[in-house]
Design a protein around this motif. Sequence first.
Motif, PDB file in Angstrom:
ATOM      1  N   PHE B 178     -21.495  82.076   1.530  1.00 27.20           N
ATOM      2  CA  PHE B 178     -21.108  81.084   2.539  1.00 27.20           C
ATOM      3  C   PHE B 178     -20.622  79.804   1.870  1.00 27.20           C
ATOM      4  CE2 PHE B 178     -21.621  77.816   5.681  1.00 27.20           C
ATOM      5  CZ  PHE B 178     -21.219  78.427   6.866  1.00 27.20           C
ATOM      6  N   ALA B 179     -21.326  79.413   0.810  1.00 24.02           N
ATOM      7  CA  ALA B 179     -20.946  78.181   0.106  1.00 24.02           C
ATOM      8  C   ALA B 179     -19.584  78.328  -0.560  1.00 24.02           C
ATOM      9  CB  ALA B 179     -22.012  77.823  -0.934  1.00 24.02           C
ATOM     10  N   VAL B 180     -19.324  79.507  -1.151  1.00 26.47           N
ATOM     11  CA  VAL B 180     -17.999  79.734  -1.746  1.00 26.47           C
ATOM     12  C   VAL B 180     -16.932  79.619  -0.662  1.00 26.47           C
ATOM     13  CG1 VAL B 180     -16.489  81.468  -2.810  1.00 26.47           C
ATOM     14  CG2 VAL B 180     -18.824  81.170  -3.660  1.00 26.47           C
ATOM     15  N   ALA B 181     -17.212  80.218   0.488  1.00 28.78           N
ATOM     16  CA  ALA B 181     -16.233  80.175   1.589  1.00 28.78           C
ATOM     17  C   ALA B 181     -15.989  78.739   2.056  1.00 28.78           C
ATOM     18  CB  ALA B 181     -16.737  81.028   2.749  1.00 28.78           C
ATOM     19  N   SER B 182     -17.091  78.000   2.221  1.00 31.19           N
ATOM     20  CA  SER B 182     -16.956  76.619   2.714  1.00 31.19           C
ATOM     21  C   SER B 182     -16.181  75.756   1.737  1.00 31.19           C
ATOM     22  CB  SER B 182     -18.340  76.005   2.940  1.00 31.19           C
ATOM     23  OG  SER B 182     -19.046  76.752   3.876  1.00 31.19           O
ATOM     24  N   SER B 183     -16.523  75.878   0.459  1.00 33.91           N
ATOM     25  CA  SER B 183     -15.827  75.053  -0.536  1.00 33.91           C
ATOM     26  C   SER B 183     -14.367  75.462  -0.643  1.00 33.91           C
ATOM     27  CB  SER B 183     -16.508  75.187  -1.903  1.00 33.91           C
ATOM     28  OG  SER B 183     -17.792  74.630  -1.858  1.00 33.91           O
ATOM     29  N   GLU B 209     -21.641  81.534  12.630  1.00 31.83           N
ATOM     30  CA  GLU B 209     -20.850  80.477  11.991  1.00 31.83           C
ATOM     31  C   GLU B 209     -19.850  81.090  11.007  1.00 31.83           C
ATOM     32  OE1 GLU B 209     -23.074  77.204  10.476  1.00 31.83           O
ATOM     33  OE2 GLU B 209     -21.333  76.326   9.477  1.00 31.83           O
ATOM     34  N   SER B 210     -20.281  82.140  10.325  1.00 37.18           N
ATOM     35  CA  SER B 210     -19.350  82.819   9.404  1.00 37.18           C
ATOM     36  C   SER B 210     -18.231  83.491  10.183  1.00 37.18           C
ATOM     37  CB  SER B 210     -20.102  83.860   8.576  1.00 37.18           C
ATOM     38  OG  SER B 210     -21.022  83.220   7.727  1.00 37.18           O
ATOM     39  N   ARG B 211     -18.555  84.035  11.322  1.00 41.11           N
ATOM     40  CA  ARG B 211     -17.521  84.667  12.143  1.00 41.11           C
ATOM     41  C   ARG B 211     -16.504  83.632  12.623  1.00 41.11           C
ATOM     42  NH1 ARG B 211     -20.616  87.495  16.715  1.00 41.11           N
ATOM     43  NH2 ARG B 211     -18.501  87.868  17.443  1.00 41.11           N
ATOM     44  N   VAL B 247     -16.383  75.195  19.585  1.00 37.49           N
ATOM     45  CA  VAL B 247     -15.270  75.143  18.633  1.00 37.49           C
ATOM     46  C   VAL B 247     -14.393  76.382  18.789  1.00 37.49           C
ATOM     47  CG1 VAL B 247     -14.659  75.193  16.173  1.00 37.49           C
ATOM     48  CG2 VAL B 247     -16.456  73.656  16.978  1.00 37.49           C
ATOM     49  N   ALA B 248     -15.037  77.543  18.989  1.00 40.84           N
ATOM     50  CA  ALA B 248     -14.252  78.775  19.162  1.00 40.84           C
ATOM     51  C   ALA B 248     -13.318  78.646  20.356  1.00 40.84           C
ATOM     52  CB  ALA B 248     -15.192  79.970  19.345  1.00 40.84           C
ATOM     53  N   ARG B 249     -13.842  78.117  21.458  1.00 40.22           N
ATOM     54  CA  ARG B 249     -13.001  77.955  22.647  1.00 40.22           C
ATOM     55  C   ARG B 249     -11.872  76.959  22.388  1.00 40.22           C
ATOM     56  NH1 ARG B 249     -14.472  80.154  27.379  1.00 40.22           N
ATOM     57  NH2 ARG B 249     -16.516  81.168  27.419  1.00 40.22           N
ATOM     58  N   GLN B 250     -12.204  75.859  21.722  1.00 42.70           N
ATOM     59  CA  GLN B 250     -11.170  74.854  21.464  1.00 42.70           C
ATOM     60  C   GLN B 250     -10.065  75.401  20.567  1.00 42.70           C
ATOM     61  OE1 GLN B 250     -13.595  71.094  20.493  1.00 42.70           O
ATOM     62  NE2 GLN B 250     -11.859  70.409  21.719  1.00 42.70           N
ATOM     63  N   ARG B 317     -16.952  69.383  16.420  1.00 41.51           N
ATOM     64  CA  ARG B 317     -16.038  69.480  15.286  1.00 41.51           C
ATOM     65  C   ARG B 317     -16.576  68.746  14.066  1.00 41.51           C
ATOM     66  NH1 ARG B 317     -11.363  71.716  16.898  1.00 41.51           N
ATOM     67  NH2 ARG B 317     -10.124  70.855  15.206  1.00 41.51           N
ATOM     68  N   THR B 318     -17.474  67.803  14.275  1.00 43.78           N
ATOM     69  CA  THR B 318     -18.151  67.176  13.136  1.00 43.78           C
ATOM     70  C   THR B 318     -19.150  68.159  12.533  1.00 43.78           C
ATOM     71  OG1 THR B 318     -17.903  64.974  14.075  1.00 43.78           O
ATOM     72  CG2 THR B 318     -19.632  65.248  12.436  1.00 43.78           C
ATOM     73  N   LEU B 319     -19.809  68.925  13.391  1.00 43.45           N
ATOM     74  CA  LEU B 319     -20.788  69.892  12.889  1.00 43.45           C
ATOM     75  C   LEU B 319     -20.106  70.948  12.004  1.00 43.45           C
ATOM     76  CD1 LEU B 319     -22.935  70.336  16.113  1.00 43.45           C
ATOM     77  CD2 LEU B 319     -23.522  69.077  14.044  1.00 43.45           C
ATOM     78  N   TYR B 320     -18.870  71.252  12.302  1.00 38.14           N
ATOM     79  CA  TYR B 320     -18.139  72.227  11.485  1.00 38.14           C
ATOM     80  C   TYR B 320     -17.940  71.707  10.053  1.00 38.14           C
ATOM     81  CZ  TYR B 320     -14.595  75.757  10.349  1.00 38.14           C
ATOM     82  OH  TYR B 320     -13.905  76.803   9.781  1.00 38.14           O
ATOM     83  N   LEU B 321     -17.945  70.385   9.906  1.00 42.26           N
ATOM     84  CA  LEU B 321     -17.725  69.793   8.580  1.00 42.26           C
ATOM     85  C   LEU B 321     -18.971  69.791   7.714  1.00 42.26           C
ATOM     86  CD1 LEU B 321     -15.698  66.661   9.707  1.00 42.26           C
ATOM     87  CD2 LEU B 321     -14.789  68.586   8.413  1.00 42.26           C
ATOM     88  N   ARG B 322     -20.141  70.067   8.312  1.00 39.85           N
ATOM     89  CA  ARG B 322     -21.380  69.992   7.525  1.00 39.85           C
ATOM     90  C   ARG B 322     -21.344  70.983   6.374  1.00 39.85           C
ATOM     91  NH1 ARG B 322     -26.284  70.849  11.525  1.00 39.85           N
ATOM     92  NH2 ARG B 322     -25.276  72.876  11.435  1.00 39.85           N
TER      93      ARG B 322
END
Lengths: 466, 360
Positions: B178-183, B209-211, B247-250, B317-322
């Motif tokens: 997950f960390a590799v994906a996020s970075s 969240e990964s999905r 976020v998915a809906r947006q 959308r801020t939570l997505y940045l965590r």
Amino acid sequence: MTPGRLTGIIAAVVIVLVAAPSEAAAGPPYEGRPLREVLAELEEGGLALVYSSDLVRPEMRVREEPAAGSIQDMLDELLRPHRLAPAIGPRGRILIVRMEARPIEVRFGRPAPGELVTNRLDVLLEVEAEEPVDRVRILVDGRQEAVLTRPPFQTSVDLPAGEGVREVTAHVEGGWGGQGRASVGARQYQVADSVDLVLRQLFVTVQRSGRPLRGLTEEEFEIVEDGARRQIVTFGNGEEPLSAAVLLDLSGSMSGARCDLALAAAGAFLSRLSDADRGMVLAFSDRTLAVTPFRSSREDLAAHPCPSPHASSTVLNDHLYAGLRLLDEETARRVVVLITDGADVSSVLDMSDVLWKVEQSTATIYWIRVRDEGARFGSAWRGVEDNRRQRELLERAVELSGGSIVRLDDTSQIASAFDEILDDLRSQYVLGYYSDEVSSGRPGKMRVFVDRPLADVRLREASRGD
Amino acid sequence: MSPPRTSTTAGLVLCLLALGTVADAAARREARREYLEILSLWAQGSRDLAVERLAEAFIGSEAAGGTMAIDRAVRPAARRLARNLGTGALVSVALLHEEAYARCVREQPRRAAGALRPALEVLSIFEAEAKTADERAVVSALLTSLAGRMAEAHVERSSLELVRSAVRVDPTNRAALFAVASSSERFGDHAAAVRSLQALLRLDPDHRESRLRLALNLIRIGKEDEGLDELRRLVAEGDRSDWIAAVARQELARVLIDRDEIARARDVLAEISDRRRRDPSLAVQTAFAEERAGGGEVEDLFTSLSLSAARTEAPSRTLYLRPPNDLLEELRRDLVRRGQEWSPRVDRFLRHHEPVPSRR
């Protein structure tokens, strides 16, 4: 002196000499009598006439009583209807000869060359002929459309539907065989059922070396739309009321003392608006922090203290769109004053969406650009390159709106930046003109020129109405 | 004939070097004593005190311009613990160093690098000694946890390298994937993000969240239909209250608006729960969709923004940045448990075999 000219003078003297007795002895009128009989009478009066019986035939009669005072003119009047004329013969005799056919001069009074015509073509001809005109044929693109037989040579022709250059030709045929011809090109255009004239108003800022140029007159402006000059129908200055949305980015770098300065400057800006103006504030970080209604005052803003500096994220695009959208309901001059470093992080709207809105709106955007300390950044929402593109599009939006960017090296300059913007707004000119765009079409590309050297012109469409 | 000056100079130099060696040896002894004392405090449960003292030592080392003697005390102590107690004992030591690094980041971020070097040194010893799959999994977890601290300190490139190492050591480490994906996502390498997320979802197909991140990154690399399918599945699952669904809906609506399917976009947005409706981005996106369709009330937008101004909850959308969260937290909980299991044995070893030298 040439021999020919000498002979003419002698003949003229002879005619004058022989005319005197005839004028003294006034006989019966000539009209209706056989021409030969009248000529014989003139011979009896001493005029030496020579003519052939083939030319002066027995059936020829005087068509109209001559009105001339001299023998020469009278002879002309008697003979001309029969296409005959007097000529000087040997030893002072007067020969009666067949008149030579001379070209007939024809000119178009209408249409003028290149004249725009619709489906109806008005024709007016000027004909100069020494002989009687038998008929005038009017042709359009080679096809005969009308025949005229007597002056004035004027008519109207119905044209088939279409567009393009129509060749209009007039053929004049004289009674003695003389002819005349003339052509002209007219431009036919198609008329729509209706044409919408749209009054467009422009807010025009004129600066030289960054300072407003005031006191310009209407005559010093020129509006050109799609290459065509437009007449200015309304002219005013920047005292038009305005509605201003002040957008404050209070995220990250704008926290603490900077935030206090920004709020104070925004409050001062609101307090400097006139009674006819309206102002509101929309403060944001990664969320909406405060939104005040239009007609807000400095005191209203004081109710919104600076937030704690918890948010490093910024939702700039979304709030810029919101500011523009809220201004849609305002009827006065629409203005956005945006204070930010220009770094959007997590907006759902792309700046290209905001650019679309800027094109729909008539608001002018002023960007007080706070120095950016982290110009290159990426986030989970956008990479470095995309963030750079967002900022470029914001600059484009400001330019497109007719606004400007006021760069700040230091947040302490923020109050003077607001002053500069208000000064800019107060020195704007308001120009109105009629655009002939059809209502369904897009407005044409317009430019405004000012008759002042080194003048920098920015413009923004102010409003549109029928 | 005067004695050669060179021999006098050489003698002085040798003398000075000898004095330096003596001073160096004294400093090393002092550093070893200090480090063992800190390890004992940590193993005995005085964790805050141990972290504070170690962080101060590293900050002091950096302030002095580089490596100090305490850095040199780390490797021998770690080796002895691993040799005598087993590599598992290093979990406790590694966590101490991670905590010290985190404290340095909080207090003196510019001098935090001094705490990072010995932390990595402990992990390299652990990795070299790890033989079993479980030991490799623990090493991978420790690498991931430290990388998480580095990401929080915005040392992002190095953090990414570290979690990539963690994945190499243990390809089933979900937090590392997950960390590799996020970075990778933050650096704009969406293809790498997709690969990591797909690997993670093979291990944990229900990680929502990964999905979500997989869907967005698929769209970004041009696999829009695959991404939209995943978004639709997330939307259809019915949990309308969490930020992932919002976020998915947006994002689904955003693509639909771009495709001029405005009516469908409005329907998707209308289903977002009341709780999430106070997100200003939702109010703006709804207004945008309405305006694109030629309608919408400005008054509605003003009201929505006013309501969102009153809320304190972080926008979706801020939570997505965590930075990576639930998987990392789970991993850290497991590491702390393991570390605490080893602490008594470490404490006993230090008491009996590594007595803290007395001060001279």
